[in-house]
Design an enzyme around this catalytic site. Sequence first.
Site, PDB file in Angstrom:
ATOM      1  N   ASP A 177       1.280  -1.290  -0.169  1.00 50.72           N
ATOM      2  CA  ASP A 177      -0.042  -0.023  -0.339  1.00 50.72           C
ATOM      3  C   ASP A 177       0.964   0.670   0.232  1.00 50.72           C
ATOM      4  OD1 ASP A 177       0.832  -0.421   2.380  1.00 50.72           O
ATOM      5  OD2 ASP A 177      -1.003  -0.143   3.721  1.00 50.72           O
ATOM      6  N   CYS A 270       9.152 -12.442   5.326  1.00 54.42           N
ATOM      7  CA  CYS A 270       9.731 -13.447   4.133  1.00 54.42           C
ATOM      8  C   CYS A 270       8.804 -14.085   2.584  1.00 54.42           C
ATOM      9  CB  CYS A 270      10.349 -13.912   4.165  1.00 54.42           C
ATOM     10  SG  CYS A 270      12.070 -13.487   5.594  1.00 54.42           S
ATOM     11  N   ASP A 272       7.662 -13.105   0.193  1.00 57.04           N
ATOM     12  CA  ASP A 272       7.861 -12.316  -0.755  1.00 57.04           C
ATOM     13  C   ASP A 272       9.175 -13.459  -1.625  1.00 57.04           C
ATOM     14  OD1 ASP A 272       9.783 -11.607   1.341  1.00 57.04           O
ATOM     15  OD2 ASP A 272       9.417  -9.561  -0.204  1.00 57.04           O
ATOM     16  N   LYS A 311      17.448 -11.120  10.061  1.00 59.36           N
ATOM     17  CA  LYS A 311      15.871 -11.672   8.950  1.00 59.36           C
ATOM     18  C   LYS A 311      15.588 -12.293   8.032  1.00 59.36           C
ATOM     19  CE  LYS A 311      13.513  -9.299  12.870  1.00 59.36           C
ATOM     20  NZ  LYS A 311      12.256  -8.849  13.125  1.00 59.36           N
TER      21      LYS A 311
END
Length: 345
Positions: A177, A270, A272, A311
């Site tokens: 967004d 993650c 993606d 991460k």
Amino acid sequence: MSTLIAINCGGEYSPTKEKASSRGGLSPLLHRRWRTLLVGAKYKLFLLLFLFTWLCFLSSKIPSLMGWNPHYPSSVSHPSRGGYTVVINTLKRNTLLKQSVAHYASCNGTDAIHVVWSETDPPSQMLKDYLRKVVLKKSKAGHKPNFRFDLNKEDNLNNRFKPIQDLRTDAIFSVDDDVIVPCRTLDFAFTVWQTAPLTMVGFVPRMHWPYEEKNGLFHHRYGGWWPVWWKGTYNMVLSKAAFFHKKYLDLYTNKMPSPIHDYVSRERNCEDIAMSLLVANATGAPPIWVKGKIYEIGSSGISSLKSQSDKRNKCTNDLISIFGTMPLVSTNVKVVDATRHEWFW
């Protein structure tokens, strides 16, 4: 390499011979002066041409240097030629959502807009009415995109890849967004996707590369933009701004190993990378990076956290381990709109 050697075969020096030779042409001194003048003139001409070319380049860049122009004309003339569905992932950022919906409604290629809603409370009637009015107002006179909220009962990043019923397009444009892609750039990327509809086509390239630690353990490292730029290669495009075929929504939700769903849900990160692994495994091919200016209108996203790099490294290794293979394929190919004057990799 050959070497040319000049040899004097004319015998001894003679003033008479020199005068005779000078009558038929320029003296050696005058000849050298003319040659020096010609070389200097060529150099100055080259310099002027270079400066003129550079000024033309700068003048062509001035509009883009001024920032995002949301009213830049779209290159897709009508969605009937094959439009795309914009799937916007959002969470408690209604101000950004309003800007995002308004923008993508104005793009000619947008056939539908779906908002992935993962909050406990459903969107208010006021918000729904406002966004529907925005879509009608911003869209072109000849075409009004469908608009819908896709409601989910829990906050889970896997929600953004749930199958969508009654889609009229094969192309999904997945976007956060807070990411704005100008309509012309978006429509150009869509035409690129149409040439390779089974791969991912996106604007945010990333990479991973293997490395071996001192103790002999083999790991994978996740790289952001600067490693991509430095190495000149990538093997992922992030789903925060990427096209892919709608069939991958079903594959992600119903065919992806369930431990990957659990991992994404638990780590809140993650998804993606998981989608990149899925598409690469299905195609055996690299993604396609379309170079184009995009704009991030928010500053509170997860990627702004300092610990994000660690991460992502952990995610990459864990997901590859769960997936059971490393299907990502590297490439150094980028696609650039020929009408845009791009020179920086």
